[in-house]
Design a protein around this motif. Sequence first.
Motif, mmCIF file in Angstrom:
data_model
loop_
_atom_site.group_PDB
_atom_site.id
_atom_site.type_symbol
_atom_site.label_atom_id
_atom_site.label_comp_id
_atom_site.label_asym_id
_atom_site.label_seq_id
_atom_site.Cartn_x
_atom_site.Cartn_y
_atom_site.Cartn_z
ATOM 1 N N SER A 242 -13.472 -10.162 -5.566
ATOM 2 C CA SER A 242 -12.080 -10.076 -6.024
ATOM 3 C C SER A 242 -11.136 -10.630 -4.967
ATOM 4 O O SER A 242 -10.153 -11.308 -5.292
ATOM 5 C CB SER A 242 -11.712 -8.624 -6.327
ATOM 6 O OG SER A 242 -12.574 -8.072 -7.296
ATOM 7 N N GLY A 246 -8.531 -13.548 -5.240
ATOM 8 C CA GLY A 246 -7.139 -13.276 -4.892
ATOM 9 C C GLY A 246 -6.581 -14.246 -3.878
ATOM 10 O O GLY A 246 -5.402 -14.627 -3.954
ATOM 11 N N THR A 262 5.780 -13.852 -4.581
ATOM 12 C CA THR A 262 4.336 -13.638 -4.598
ATOM 13 C C THR A 262 3.941 -12.498 -3.669
ATOM 14 O O THR A 262 3.081 -11.666 -3.995
ATOM 15 C CB THR A 262 3.605 -14.920 -4.173
ATOM 16 O OG1 THR A 262 4.011 -16.002 -5.023
ATOM 17 C CG2 THR A 262 2.096 -14.751 -4.265
ATOM 18 N N ALA A 265 4.868 -9.131 -5.186
ATOM 19 C CA ALA A 265 4.003 -8.852 -6.332
ATOM 20 C C ALA A 265 2.618 -8.404 -5.870
ATOM 21 O O ALA A 265 2.025 -7.477 -6.438
ATOM 22 C CB ALA A 265 3.894 -10.089 -7.211
ATOM 23 N N ALA A 266 2.102 -9.040 -4.825
ATOM 24 C CA ALA A 266 0.778 -8.674 -4.308
ATOM 25 C C ALA A 266 0.784 -7.263 -3.722
ATOM 26 O O ALA A 266 -0.113 -6.458 -3.987
ATOM 27 C CB ALA A 266 0.330 -9.684 -3.249
ATOM 28 N N GLY A 269 0.851 -4.791 -6.477
ATOM 29 C CA GLY A 269 -0.443 -4.667 -7.143
ATOM 30 C C GLY A 269 -1.397 -3.761 -6.401
ATOM 31 O O GLY A 269 -2.147 -2.992 -7.007
ATOM 32 N N VAL A 272 -0.287 -0.114 -7.027
ATOM 33 C CA VAL A 272 -0.611 0.301 -8.399
ATOM 34 C C VAL A 272 -2.101 0.608 -8.527
ATOM 35 O O VAL A 272 -2.491 1.625 -9.117
ATOM 36 C CB VAL A 272 -0.199 -0.797 -9.399
ATOM 37 C CG1 VAL A 272 -0.777 -0.504 -10.784
ATOM 38 C CG2 VAL A 272 1.325 -0.892 -9.486
ATOM 39 N N ALA A 273 -2.944 -0.260 -7.959
ATOM 40 C CA ALA A 273 -4.387 -0.031 -8.048
ATOM 41 C C ALA A 273 -4.787 1.251 -7.331
ATOM 42 O O ALA A 273 -5.626 2.024 -7.829
ATOM 43 C CB ALA A 273 -5.134 -1.228 -7.463
ATOM 44 N N LEU A 299 -8.911 -4.827 -9.633
ATOM 45 C CA LEU A 299 -7.450 -4.868 -9.674
ATOM 46 C C LEU A 299 -6.836 -4.647 -8.295
ATOM 47 O O LEU A 299 -5.706 -5.068 -8.030
ATOM 48 C CB LEU A 299 -6.934 -3.813 -10.649
ATOM 49 C CG LEU A 299 -7.414 -3.953 -12.101
ATOM 50 C CD1 LEU A 299 -6.863 -2.813 -12.954
ATOM 51 C CD2 LEU A 299 -6.989 -5.301 -12.676
ATOM 52 N N TRP A 300 -7.573 -3.971 -7.420
ATOM 53 C CA TRP A 300 -7.104 -3.732 -6.057
ATOM 54 C C TRP A 300 -7.427 -4.917 -5.146
ATOM 55 O O TRP A 300 -6.608 -5.343 -4.333
ATOM 56 C CB TRP A 300 -7.739 -2.451 -5.524
ATOM 57 C CG TRP A 300 -7.526 -2.213 -4.071
ATOM 58 C CD1 TRP A 300 -6.338 -2.182 -3.404
ATOM 59 C CD2 TRP A 300 -8.531 -1.974 -3.081
ATOM 60 N NE1 TRP A 300 -6.542 -1.929 -2.055
ATOM 61 C CE2 TRP A 300 -7.879 -1.802 -1.843
ATOM 62 C CE3 TRP A 300 -9.919 -1.882 -3.127
ATOM 63 C CZ2 TRP A 300 -8.578 -1.549 -0.667
ATOM 64 C CZ3 TRP A 300 -10.607 -1.625 -1.963
ATOM 65 C CH2 TRP A 300 -9.937 -1.459 -0.749
ATOM 66 N N PRO A 303 -4.951 -8.487 -5.501
ATOM 67 C CA PRO A 303 -3.684 -8.516 -4.757
ATOM 68 C C PRO A 303 -3.854 -8.149 -3.293
ATOM 69 O O PRO A 303 -3.077 -8.583 -2.441
ATOM 70 C CB PRO A 303 -2.812 -7.492 -5.484
ATOM 71 C CG PRO A 303 -3.784 -6.520 -6.084
ATOM 72 C CD PRO A 303 -4.970 -7.360 -6.475
ATOM 73 N N ASN A 307 -2.278 -11.422 -0.832
ATOM 74 C CA ASN A 307 -1.028 -11.485 -0.048
ATOM 75 C C ASN A 307 -1.179 -12.333 1.213
ATOM 76 O O ASN A 307 -0.196 -12.633 1.874
ATOM 77 C CB ASN A 307 -0.547 -10.068 0.310
ATOM 78 C CG ASN A 307 -1.471 -9.354 1.279
ATOM 79 O OD1 ASN A 307 -1.617 -9.723 2.429
ATOM 80 N ND2 ASN A 307 -2.110 -8.295 0.791
#
Length: 398
Positions: A242, A246, A262, A265-266, A269, A272-273, A299-300, A303, A307
């Motif tokens: 991942s 990413g 960006t 957003a990263a 993310g 959130v994960a 999902l973790w 992002p 970054n």
Amino acid sequence: MGLLLTTFVIGTDDFVIAGILPEISADLRVSEGAAGQLVTVFSITYAIACPVLAVATSRVPRKALIVGGLAVFAVVNFITALAPSFGTLMALRVVAALVAATLSPAAFAVAGRLAAPERTGRAIGTVAAGLTLSLVAGVPFGSWVSGVWQWEATFIAVGAFSCLAVAITALMLPSIPQTRVIGVAERLRLLRRPPVLLCVLGTMLAACGGLMPYIYMAPITHDLTGVGGQYVGVFIAIVGVSGAVGTVLGGRLTDRWGVDRTLLAAFGGVVVAALVLLAVGGIGQGTVPVWVVGVVLVLWGVPGWGNNPPMNARAMHMGGDAATEALALNTSGLYAGIALAGAIGGGAVNASGGIGVLVVACVAGLITIVVMAMSVRRYPSPTRAPEGGTAPREVALP
């Protein structure tokens, strides 16, 4: 190829502790939190020593430095496999970090100098891919080796990979003419520039919150799923793949969305994960299906490593004419953040287990977003990332 292998073995040697944490803890009779400090001491040593050693070794020919350093790195890892106590193992991690802090700047600097000016950024990115590759292949392999044999065998494997890197680098890397290296005093003057300082601070906080669950993947896995360590290697591999995705996606989005958008957003993310992991852990009470944890880790991971391109682009821009020094300090911030992740996460896992690590990681992530939101508002980056060739190419870059 040799330069990519250099960062591969360094990344594997650093991060593989996460995959063999339970084995080291049990064999050397220390807590998992204490064993996690092996990552902390490696990262602190690297962060402090990197700019100093870049200057101290400035007169050594680059090829000789890299080939010789890899040979020393191999020896250190072979000796680590013979460590009789936790104290000895900790001391050897300091030695390994000193060698790594010498090798990384040289590898990146050589990559930049060998590439055409318009391809400098790509060349540096290719060498940096060795770190991601260490997560995808090196760390899972090291975890598997530890499971089949013992944790000592993992360091023997790293030493063997280092020997391979020695051979390939000695054969394929051309001799590099010596150039001037900017001194420590000039590097430290960057800290008086608020944009650079905030960038380094953001990187440190992001690494602390983003990599803390990675370092303590074993106790988190146990607390969420109730199973033993047999899935740790799989989860680490998932995060590595991942992360590779990413990194590519983060670079493309940086060009399309701009650096700051960006970046935020990263970071968002990652938080959130971590929150989702925390939520499913609270609901599942140790019975969360393994596949659910795997999905959330994807999902973790995306992002979490996505970054890197925008943060490096921002560091280059904020550094201006001293872009490479800004990148060097930013890398020190990364390893300082890893050190904090090991130290703070160790306390959290001892106090509240894997769930406690996730709580602390979420808090660190939220602080990161606040700091970087303030930073990008006060010191916005250009709408597009700076070209890789804008950085001065004669300075050692970690």
